[in-house]
Design a protein around this motif. Structure first.
Motif, PDB file in Angstrom:
ATOM      1  N   ALA A 111      -5.991  -6.420   0.652  1.00 50.43           N
ATOM      2  CA  ALA A 111      -7.112  -5.671   0.905  1.00 50.43           C
ATOM      3  C   ALA A 111      -7.712  -6.207   1.963  1.00 50.43           C
ATOM      4  N   LEU A 123       0.702  -0.961   0.100  1.00 51.64           N
ATOM      5  CA  LEU A 123      -0.119  -0.030   0.118  1.00 51.64           C
ATOM      6  C   LEU A 123       0.683   1.078  -0.033  1.00 51.64           C
ATOM      7  N   PHE A 169     -11.139  -0.421   0.270  1.00 51.65           N
ATOM      8  CA  PHE A 169      -9.939  -0.441  -0.034  1.00 51.65           C
ATOM      9  C   PHE A 169      -9.449   0.155  -1.537  1.00 51.65           C
ATOM     10  N   GLY A 200      -5.600   7.820  -2.117  1.00 51.59           N
ATOM     11  CA  GLY A 200      -4.898   6.996  -3.240  1.00 51.59           C
ATOM     12  C   GLY A 200      -5.648   7.044  -4.903  1.00 51.59           C
ATOM     13  N   ASN A 247      -9.847   3.844  -2.761  1.00 48.65           N
ATOM     14  CA  ASN A 247      -9.081   5.073  -2.373  1.00 48.65           C
ATOM     15  C   ASN A 247      -7.686   4.886  -1.942  1.00 48.65           C
ATOM     16  N   THR A 248      -7.204   3.623  -2.388  1.00 49.10           N
ATOM     17  CA  THR A 248      -5.980   3.633  -2.131  1.00 49.10           C
ATOM     18  C   THR A 248      -4.967   3.328  -3.232  1.00 49.10           C
ATOM     19  N   LYS A 249      -3.728   3.867  -3.097  1.00 45.71           N
ATOM     20  CA  LYS A 249      -2.610   3.721  -4.068  1.00 45.71           C
ATOM     21  C   LYS A 249      -1.829   2.524  -3.890  1.00 45.71           C
ATOM     22  N   LEU A 250      -1.777   1.576  -4.680  1.00 40.72           N
ATOM     23  CA  LEU A 250      -1.307   0.423  -4.848  1.00 40.72           C
ATOM     24  C   LEU A 250       0.274   0.051  -5.450  1.00 40.72           C
ATOM     25  N   GLU A 279      -0.553   4.697  -0.333  1.00 37.32           N
ATOM     26  CA  GLU A 279      -1.213   5.605   0.011  1.00 37.32           C
ATOM     27  C   GLU A 279      -2.605   5.575   0.486  1.00 37.32           C
ATOM     28  N   LYS A 280      -3.110   5.544   1.458  1.00 37.32           N
ATOM     29  CA  LYS A 280      -4.478   5.172   1.760  1.00 37.32           C
ATOM     30  C   LYS A 280      -5.307   6.448   2.084  1.00 37.32           C
ATOM     31  N   GLY A 281      -6.458   6.375   1.512  1.00 34.29           N
ATOM     32  CA  GLY A 281      -7.489   7.432   1.657  1.00 34.29           C
ATOM     33  C   GLY A 281      -7.478   8.344   0.409  1.00 34.29           C
TER      34      GLY A 281
END
Ligand code: ADP
Length: 620
Positions: free
Chosen positions: A541, A463, A507, A469, A510-513, A465-467
């Motif tokens: 996730a 992960l 997940f 992303g 809004n998350t950058k993986l 960035e969360k939120g």
């Protein structure tokens, strides 16, 4: 005189020599007589005649189509490979019916060191044909195959003409190595030159630029080898019958090492079987920690290394009249390598020989430069100075008695076991194939198929960035376009699946993986990691690691269907090497899997799936 020489050379073959060739030879002979011996044209003509008269016109070895004998020869030279041998025997049987083995070109494909070349050699032996091998890897100059025109300075005929001269028969077995690595020509296309060579329609009148008279290659049996069939130019591939060799599992390697590689190594070094024992455990250690490739070439090198060391030690024994036991004892006791034995306290360098009487006192002070050096010298000496023996042995016994007391429990031979293996072959090389014992969240083991055979690889997702992303995906690991696209597909599909399984989990939205496939320096491509990528993303996730010792492979469509993949056998062997217990394959590959030998399938828990939902249930 020169013309007479050429005539004489031609005489035994004159009857069988085609008339058009005889005519050219006669013309050239006449020309030779008219030319000034110092002129450059004289030289050209002389060389030309030399080639024309040396070729084995119409000279054939009697082909042998005895299938039983062929089987014996193939078994003698190779362990296992049942299906390969069977195909070759079929080929020979068909040849017997038709009275000729022409027509099909066998292409042996597989990773390096699985025995492609040596099988080619065995086929030649079975058929009683001469064997010639040349590699076309990286070949870009058509002249290598077709020859140069005679007018060039230093012109030479092509490989095939050289081959005929070399083997002395017109029906050899020619092994064309690395046909998948054929270069691109700047002038002329090597692939089409090869095609001309291999095509039974054309090669009865093969025209070498240098020779300038058509030669009949239709009796030559061509066998090609390749690492990857996909890279063979299509027109060539069309004419071939591909026989794939996948690689060996540990058990097969053990047999090959014991029954074949060890024997050849012993012969090559002149070590008697009763002088050395490599234990099963040592051999296993060698296979699992040093030679983890699909083939056995590396294993062969390591075994040879062991025997070379033993050999150099026993040369020393010969000279000093020591028993092998002494060396063995030393190896076992000191755990030291041969170098230190030889350059250590016992040996005296050869130049000290004249002053042997002092040497005994001086032992410790003398150093030998290297094992190689000393053993060479010892060898040459032992053949010449037999009279020295008595003096030497007296000398040796003196030293021996020093050691005797503590080493009296005798070991009969050099024993190579896991405890001293490193003394013979060095420390094990580090292998990154299995980097996780239990894969963490977001990491899943996949199976790949490369030119080197099968291998396992990890797909890692983390992960970034969360939120904030916004559902982005970053991909690294030298992936090709196809593999990048399959990462995109996996991302889309993973999101849909998560929505279904955990509707409240935002997940993916809004998350950058970041998805990575080690090792970072190895280029990878292909769609077969699709299902592994989805699983890796879902594992992250849902914060759930996947089942232990699990590996999977399979292409995925956008709707979650699992499509078949290639290299089932290679991948299975690789999975076993990495101690995988459970494998997931696409349903469409079940047939390939069922064809594998029982010992390859043994102890594996294999699942065949046609929809991703099944993988989900198995893995998470
Ligand atoms: P390739 O041409 O596929 O790269 P080679 O034919 O050079 O491989 O094989 C390497 C070595 O391994 C050879 O000495 C060969 O005899 C040995 N070898 C390979 N496979 C077997 C086998 N099944 N049984 C016995 N020896 C084998």
């Amino acid at each position: 005189a020169l013309s007479a020489k050429f005539r004489e050379r031609l005489e035994p073959n004159r009857e069988k020599c085609p008339p058009h060739v005889l005519q050219v030879i006669e013309e050239e002979l006449t020309k030779l007589q008219l030319l000034e011996a110092s002129s450059s044209e004289f030289n050209v003509t002389r060389n030309y005649l030399d080639w024309l008269t040396v070729l084995p016109w119409g000279n054939y070895s009697d082909e042998n189509f005895d299938v039983i004998r062929a089987q014996t020869i193939l078994d003698e030279d190779h362990y296992g490979l049942t299906d390969v041998k069977e195909r070759i025997l079929e080929f020979i049987a068909v040849g017997k019916l038709r009275g000729t083995s022409q027509g099909k070109i066998i292409c042996l494909s597989g990773p390096p060191g699985v025995g492609k070349t040596s099988i080619g050699r065995s086929i030649a032996r079975a058929l009683n044909r001469k064997f010639f091998r040349f590699s076309v890897g990286g070949l870009s100059d058509v002249a290598e195959i077709k020859g140069h025109r005679r007018t060039y300075i230093g012109a030479m005929p092509g490989k095939m003409v050289q081959c005929l001269k070399n083997v002395g028969t017109a029906n050899p077995l020619v092994l064309i190595d690395e046909i998948d690595k054929l270069g691109r020509g700047h002038a002329g296309d090597p692939a089409s030159a090869l095609l001309e060579l291999l095509d039974p329609e054309q090669n009865a009148n093969f025209l070498d630029h240098y020779l300038d008279v058509p030669i009949d290659l239709s009796k030559v049996l061509f066998v090609c080898t390749a690492n990857v069939v996909d890279n063979i130019p299509n027109p060539l591939l069309d004419r071939m019958e591909v026989i794939a060799i996948a690689g060996y599992i540990t058990d097969e390697k053990m047999h090959i090492a014991r029954d074949y590689l060890e024997k050849t190594a012993q012969e090559a070094c002149g070590v008697k079987p009763e002088q050395v024992e490599v234990t099963d455990a040592a051999l296993l250690g060698l296979i699992e920690n040093y030679c983890r490739e699909a083939g056995v070439r590396n294993l062969q090198k390591h075994i040879e290394k062991i025997y070379r060391k033993v050999c150099s030690a026993s040369l020393f024994v010969m000279k000093k009249n020591f028993s092998v036991t002494m060396i063995a004892l030393r190896l076992v006791r000191e755990g030291s390598s041969n170098e230190s034995i030889i350059s250590g306290k016992v040996v005296q360098p050869t130049e000290v020989d004249e002053t042997d009487q002092h040497a005994a006192e001086n032992e410790t002070a003398v150093e030998v430069e290297s094992v190689e050096n000393s053993s060479h010298e010892l060898k040459s000496e032992s053949s010449v100075q037999t009279t020295d023996q008595s003096k030497d042995s007296k000398d040796a016994t003196e030293t021996e008695t020093l050691e005797e007391t503590e080493t009296s429990k005798a070991v009969e031979k050099v024993l190579v076991d896991p405890s001293n293996l490193a003394d013979f072959v060095g420390k094990p090389v580090f292998h990154a194939e299995r980097i996780y014992d239990q894969t963490p969240v977001g990491v899943v083991m996949g199976l790949a198929w490369t030119a080197m055979g099968g291998s396992t690889l990890y797909i890692e997702t983390t992960l970034v960035e969360k939120g904030e992303g916004k559902g982005a995906l970053h991909v690294t690991g030298q992936l090709g376009d196809v593999m990048k696209e399959s990462a995109q597909i996996a991302h889309t599909l993973a999101r849909a699946i998560l929505l279904e399984k955990e509707p409240d989990n935002p997940f993916f939205a809004n998350t950058k993986l970041h998805l990575h496939v080690p090792a970072g320096a190895t280029p990878k491509d292909g769609p077969s990691a699709g299902c592994t990528m989805i699983t890796s993303m879902l594992s992250l996730a849902m914060e759930k690691p996947v089942k232990k010792d699990l590996a999977m492979t399979g292409e995925v469509t956008l709707t979650g269907k699992i499509l078949p993949i290639g290299g089932v056998k290679e991948k299975t062997i690789a999975a076993r090497r990495s101690e995988v217990k459970t494998i997931i394959f696409p349903s469409a590959n079940k047939r390939d899997y069922d064809e594998l030998a029982p010992n390859v399938r043994e102890g594996l828990d294999v699942h065949f799936v046609d929809d991703y939902s099944q993988i989900f249930n198995l893995a998470l």
